[in-house]
Enzyme design. Structure first.
Site, PDB file in Angstrom:
ATOM      1  N   ASP A   1      -5.140   1.511  10.790  1.00 31.36           N
ATOM      2  CA  ASP A   1      -6.547   1.224  11.071  1.00 31.36           C
ATOM      3  C   ASP A   1      -6.648   0.800  12.540  1.00 31.36           C
ATOM      4  OD1 ASP A   1      -9.230   0.684  10.489  1.00 31.36           O
ATOM      5  OD2 ASP A   1      -8.822  -1.308   9.733  1.00 31.36           O
TER       6      ASP A   1
ATOM      7  N   GLY B   1       0.792  -1.229   0.000  1.00 30.98           N
ATOM      8  CA  GLY B   1       0.000   0.000   0.000  1.00 30.98           C
ATOM      9  C   GLY B   1       0.823   1.277   0.000  1.00 30.98           C
TER      10      GLY B   1
HETATM   11  P1  IMP Z   1      -4.291  -2.388  10.881  1.00 33.32           P
HETATM   12  O1  IMP Z   1      -3.318  -3.436  11.314  1.00 33.32           O
HETATM   13  O2  IMP Z   1      -5.703  -2.734  11.270  1.00 33.32           O
HETATM   14  O3  IMP Z   1      -3.926  -0.990  11.322  1.00 33.32           O
HETATM   15  O4  IMP Z   1      -4.353  -2.464   9.310  1.00 33.32           O
HETATM   16  C1  IMP Z   1      -3.598  -1.743   8.473  1.00 33.32           C
HETATM   17  C2  IMP Z   1      -3.733  -2.311   7.074  1.00 33.32           C
HETATM   18  O5  IMP Z   1      -5.108  -2.593   6.742  1.00 33.32           O
HETATM   19  C3  IMP Z   1      -3.277  -1.294   6.059  1.00 33.32           C
HETATM   20  O6  IMP Z   1      -1.897  -1.377   5.830  1.00 33.32           O
HETATM   21  C4  IMP Z   1      -4.123  -1.648   4.851  1.00 33.32           C
HETATM   22  O7  IMP Z   1      -3.488  -2.671   4.113  1.00 33.32           O
HETATM   23  C5  IMP Z   1      -5.400  -2.214   5.418  1.00 33.32           C
HETATM   24  N1  IMP Z   1      -6.489  -1.216   5.447  1.00 33.32           N
HETATM   25  C6  IMP Z   1      -7.077  -0.679   6.535  1.00 33.32           C
HETATM   26  N2  IMP Z   1      -8.051   0.175   6.190  1.00 33.32           N
HETATM   27  C7  IMP Z   1      -8.079   0.200   4.836  1.00 33.32           C
HETATM   28  C8  IMP Z   1      -8.878   0.920   3.865  1.00 33.32           C
HETATM   29  O8  IMP Z   1      -9.773   1.725   4.178  1.00 33.32           O
HETATM   30  N3  IMP Z   1      -8.580   0.659   2.572  1.00 33.32           N
HETATM   31  C9  IMP Z   1      -7.625  -0.199   2.162  1.00 33.32           C
HETATM   32  N4  IMP Z   1      -6.856  -0.885   3.030  1.00 33.32           N
HETATM   33  C10 IMP Z   1      -7.081  -0.691   4.361  1.00 33.32           C
END
Ligand code: IMP
Length: 192
Positions: free
Chosen positions: A115, A56
């Site tokens: 996220d 990403g």
């Molecule tokens: P976390 O571990 O929940 O913070 O997730 C982070 C990862 O989730 C990011 O690096 C993205 O790959 C994915 N992600 C979280 N939200 C989104 C979104 O709204 N669109 C696309 N990918 C997302």
């Protein structure tokens, strides 16, 4: 294949799948420039290494490095993580590790979006254990309301609402990373 007569054809096709633009390309570009200026000031003389988290981060990293005016190096990691609904919350696996040691280096961990914070929380711990001289986080997008793990984001681009977004590197099923803006997909696009 992109036709010669209409080189924007493929992108406009993708754009049909977007019902709301959350951040325009101009808004993103100007914030990335600001982040680059801040990092250039804070890391002057420190020869930092930017560590990007694939995939990403690819678009953000490409723009960010060009907004930085001091010498920097770049390295990448790739991880696969299980979401909170999978029953394996917080389980992160490194699928590609750094090419170089970060021991004694000033490290800036560059993320596209934070996220729940589970991925970032794991990565910060993992990188800290490698004894860098310093470690800070630069994240372009922050969905703060969804946070499960507290992580310190020293350089933040934008706070986003609790909605799934695509574009500027962010994907849905590997699509939409090449949109220059960030937006919300139409319900129909999810069915495709
Ligand atoms: P976390 O571990 O929940 O913070 O997730 C982070 C990862 O989730 C990011 O690096 C993205 O790959 C994915 N992600 C979280 N939200 C989104 C979104 O709204 N669109 C696309 N990918 C997302």
């Amino acid at each position: 294949m992109i036709s010669k007569s209409n080189p924007d054809h493929e992108i406009s096709h993708l754009t049909q799948d977007i019902c709301e633009v959350i951040l325009t390309s101009q808004e993103i570009q100007s914030r990335v420039q600001e982040l680059g200026t801040l990092l250039s000031r804070d890391y002057a003389g420190k020869d930092p290494v930017l560590v990007g988290v694939l995939k990403g981060v690819l678009v953000f990293m490409a723009d960010l490095v060009r907004a930085i005016s001091i010498p920097v190096s770049v390295d990448f990691m790739a991880v696969s993580s299980y979401g909170p609904t999978s029953g394996r919350q917080g389980v992160v696996r490194i699928t590609k590790d750094l090419d170089e040691s970060i021991m004694g280096r000033h490290v800036i961990l560059v993320e596209d979006i934070v996220d729940t914070g589970l991925t970032l929380g794991y990565l910060v711990k993992n990188l800290q254990a490698r004894n860098p001289a310093s470690l800070s986080v630069c994240a372009l997008f922050d969905k703060k309301v969804r946070r499960l793990v507290d992580v310190d984001i020293a350089y933040r681009g934008f706070e986003l609402p609790d909605r799934f977004v695509v574009g500027y590197g962010l994907d849905y099923g590997e699509r939409y990373r090449n949109l220059p803006f960030v937006g919300i997909m139409t319900p129909e696009a999810y069915e495709r």
